[in-house]
Design a protein around this motif. Sequence first.
Motif, PDB file in Angstrom:
ATOM      1  N   HIS A  97      16.288  -3.844   0.733  1.00  0.00           N
ATOM      2  CA  HIS A  97      14.968  -4.416   0.478  1.00  0.00           C
ATOM      3  C   HIS A  97      15.068  -5.506  -0.583  1.00  0.00           C
ATOM      4  O   HIS A  97      16.060  -5.608  -1.295  1.00  0.00           O
ATOM      5  CB  HIS A  97      13.973  -3.341   0.035  1.00  0.00           C
ATOM      6  CG  HIS A  97      14.291  -2.688  -1.275  1.00  0.00           C
ATOM      7  ND1 HIS A  97      15.300  -1.761  -1.429  1.00  0.00           N
ATOM      8  CD2 HIS A  97      13.728  -2.813  -2.512  1.00  0.00           C
ATOM      9  CE1 HIS A  97      15.346  -1.338  -2.685  1.00  0.00           C
ATOM     10  NE2 HIS A  97      14.403  -1.979  -3.363  1.00  0.00           N
ATOM     11  N   VAL A  98      14.029  -6.310  -0.663  1.00  0.00           N
ATOM     12  CA  VAL A  98      13.921  -7.364  -1.663  1.00  0.00           C
ATOM     13  C   VAL A  98      12.657  -7.115  -2.477  1.00  0.00           C
ATOM     14  O   VAL A  98      11.573  -6.931  -1.910  1.00  0.00           O
ATOM     15  CB  VAL A  98      13.865  -8.770  -1.025  1.00  0.00           C
ATOM     16  CG1 VAL A  98      13.607  -9.833  -2.092  1.00  0.00           C
ATOM     17  CG2 VAL A  98      15.154  -9.069  -0.278  1.00  0.00           C
ATOM     18  N   ILE A  99      12.812  -7.095  -3.799  1.00  0.00           N
ATOM     19  CA  ILE A  99      11.673  -6.960  -4.698  1.00  0.00           C
ATOM     20  C   ILE A  99      11.226  -8.348  -5.131  1.00  0.00           C
ATOM     21  O   ILE A  99      12.041  -9.145  -5.615  1.00  0.00           O
ATOM     22  CB  ILE A  99      12.045  -6.125  -5.936  1.00  0.00           C
ATOM     23  CG1 ILE A  99      12.476  -4.712  -5.525  1.00  0.00           C
ATOM     24  CG2 ILE A  99      10.866  -6.051  -6.917  1.00  0.00           C
ATOM     25  CD1 ILE A  99      13.061  -3.906  -6.665  1.00  0.00           C
ATOM     26  N   LEU A 100       9.961  -8.660  -4.935  1.00  0.00           N
ATOM     27  CA  LEU A 100       9.399  -9.937  -5.368  1.00  0.00           C
ATOM     28  C   LEU A 100       8.599  -9.729  -6.647  1.00  0.00           C
ATOM     29  O   LEU A 100       7.790  -8.799  -6.729  1.00  0.00           O
ATOM     30  CB  LEU A 100       8.488 -10.530  -4.294  1.00  0.00           C
ATOM     31  CG  LEU A 100       9.096 -10.762  -2.904  1.00  0.00           C
ATOM     32  CD1 LEU A 100       8.063 -11.411  -1.984  1.00  0.00           C
ATOM     33  CD2 LEU A 100      10.348 -11.622  -2.993  1.00  0.00           C
ATOM     34  N   VAL A 101       8.822 -10.579  -7.632  1.00  0.00           N
ATOM     35  CA  VAL A 101       8.085 -10.509  -8.892  1.00  0.00           C
ATOM     36  C   VAL A 101       6.972 -11.546  -8.850  1.00  0.00           C
ATOM     37  O   VAL A 101       7.238 -12.747  -8.747  1.00  0.00           O
ATOM     38  CB  VAL A 101       9.008 -10.775 -10.100  1.00  0.00           C
ATOM     39  CG1 VAL A 101       8.210 -10.714 -11.405  1.00  0.00           C
ATOM     40  CG2 VAL A 101      10.157  -9.770 -10.127  1.00  0.00           C
ATOM     41  N   PRO A 102       5.723 -11.125  -8.889  1.00  0.00           N
ATOM     42  CA  PRO A 102       4.608 -12.081  -8.775  1.00  0.00           C
ATOM     43  C   PRO A 102       4.486 -12.963 -10.012  1.00  0.00           C
ATOM     44  O   PRO A 102       4.889 -12.583 -11.109  1.00  0.00           O
ATOM     45  CB  PRO A 102       3.378 -11.181  -8.616  1.00  0.00           C
ATOM     46  CG  PRO A 102       3.760  -9.908  -9.296  1.00  0.00           C
ATOM     47  CD  PRO A 102       5.236  -9.735  -9.052  1.00  0.00           C
ATOM     48  N   ASN A 103       3.900 -14.142  -9.813  1.00  0.00           N
ATOM     49  CA  ASN A 103       3.669 -15.065 -10.920  1.00  0.00           C
ATOM     50  C   ASN A 103       2.505 -14.623 -11.791  1.00  0.00           C
ATOM     51  O   ASN A 103       2.324 -15.140 -12.898  1.00  0.00           O
ATOM     52  CB  ASN A 103       3.407 -16.471 -10.380  1.00  0.00           C
ATOM     53  CG  ASN A 103       4.624 -17.046  -9.683  1.00  0.00           C
ATOM     54  OD1 ASN A 103       5.756 -16.786 -10.080  1.00  0.00           O
ATOM     55  ND2 ASN A 103       4.404 -17.797  -8.620  1.00  0.00           N
ATOM     56  N   GLN A 104       1.712 -13.675 -11.297  1.00  0.00           N
ATOM     57  CA  GLN A 104       0.591 -13.145 -12.068  1.00  0.00           C
ATOM     58  C   GLN A 104       0.327 -11.720 -11.611  1.00  0.00           C
ATOM     59  O   GLN A 104       0.704 -11.342 -10.500  1.00  0.00           O
ATOM     60  CB  GLN A 104      -0.658 -14.001 -11.874  1.00  0.00           C
ATOM     61  CG  GLN A 104      -1.117 -14.103 -10.413  1.00  0.00           C
ATOM     62  CD  GLN A 104      -2.277 -15.041 -10.239  1.00  0.00           C
ATOM     63  OE1 GLN A 104      -2.341 -16.111 -10.823  1.00  0.00           O
ATOM     64  NE2 GLN A 104      -3.246 -14.643  -9.427  1.00  0.00           N
ATOM     65  N   SER A 105      -0.281 -10.932 -12.472  1.00  0.00           N
ATOM     66  CA  SER A 105      -0.524  -9.525 -12.159  1.00  0.00           C
ATOM     67  C   SER A 105      -1.985  -9.141 -12.379  1.00  0.00           C
ATOM     68  O   SER A 105      -2.297  -7.985 -12.639  1.00  0.00           O
ATOM     69  CB  SER A 105       0.388  -8.622 -13.003  1.00  0.00           C
ATOM     70  OG  SER A 105       1.746  -8.857 -12.709  1.00  0.00           O
ATOM     71  N   LYS A 106      -2.867 -10.104 -12.272  1.00  0.00           N
ATOM     72  CA  LYS A 106      -4.286  -9.815 -12.475  1.00  0.00           C
ATOM     73  C   LYS A 106      -4.852  -9.093 -11.259  1.00  0.00           C
ATOM     74  O   LYS A 106      -4.248  -9.080 -10.168  1.00  0.00           O
ATOM     75  CB  LYS A 106      -5.056 -11.103 -12.720  1.00  0.00           C
ATOM     76  CG  LYS A 106      -5.187 -12.015 -11.502  1.00  0.00           C
ATOM     77  CD  LYS A 106      -6.039 -13.239 -11.808  1.00  0.00           C
ATOM     78  CE  LYS A 106      -6.292 -14.082 -10.565  1.00  0.00           C
ATOM     79  NZ  LYS A 106      -7.143 -15.253 -10.836  1.00  0.00           N
TER      80      LYS A 106
END
Length: 226
Positions: free
Chosen positions: A42-51
């Motif tokens: 799998h690939v984990i994506l880190v979002p540019n924002q977490s609101k």
Amino acid sequence: MAVSGIVGVFIFLLTHFITSLADKQDLSGKMFTFPVESDTAHVILVPNQSKSLTAVTVCLRFFSDLTREKSLFSFASPTNDNAFLLFNGNGYHVFQETFARFEGFEDKQNEWNSVCATWDSQTGIAQIWVNGKQSVRKGIRKGGIISGTPSIILGQEQDSYGGKFDKAQSFVGMLTDIYMWDSVLPYPEIALYMSYIQQKTVGNVINWRSLDFTANGYVIVENQVN
């Protein structure tokens, strides 16, 4: 605060900013390849924002020969493992706690399929586009909200926050051009994506051209095939 303290804080922030930029990659012309069925790759994506989110658009392209169910994009929150799930198999499914199934789309095997999915909390309306064709508009979870630190995963479907994968729902094939917005993208922008034309607005949550990700297991980043 003393001048030395201010300078120290500035240096720390600058270093953090530069480090965060260095972690992001422009994957234009690249793709993620998932070569085998598994419950680990799998690939984990880190979002540019977490609101918190009250609207979502996700666009991606996939290439596969699978006819069974498969996860295309899995977004989980601490309280909801299907906070926003794009699923393919016996139609296309958009999950936002509850789900809507969209039928009548041709599944092209061994070809690129361009897919966009949207959801708007204010109206509850969800809709998808597949290879330029739009679906009927369906209602799911009007007034809902997606909150908490997100866990965004490609290649697997999260049956719990960040894990509990089932290889029978895993993705085998290639994924590319993945974007996510915190709004419903206007139709002209979706049409540009479907036509492989660069949009005016890149994804402000997930941006394929500036992507922070971690590949786990048997996943290859390689040049995109036509």
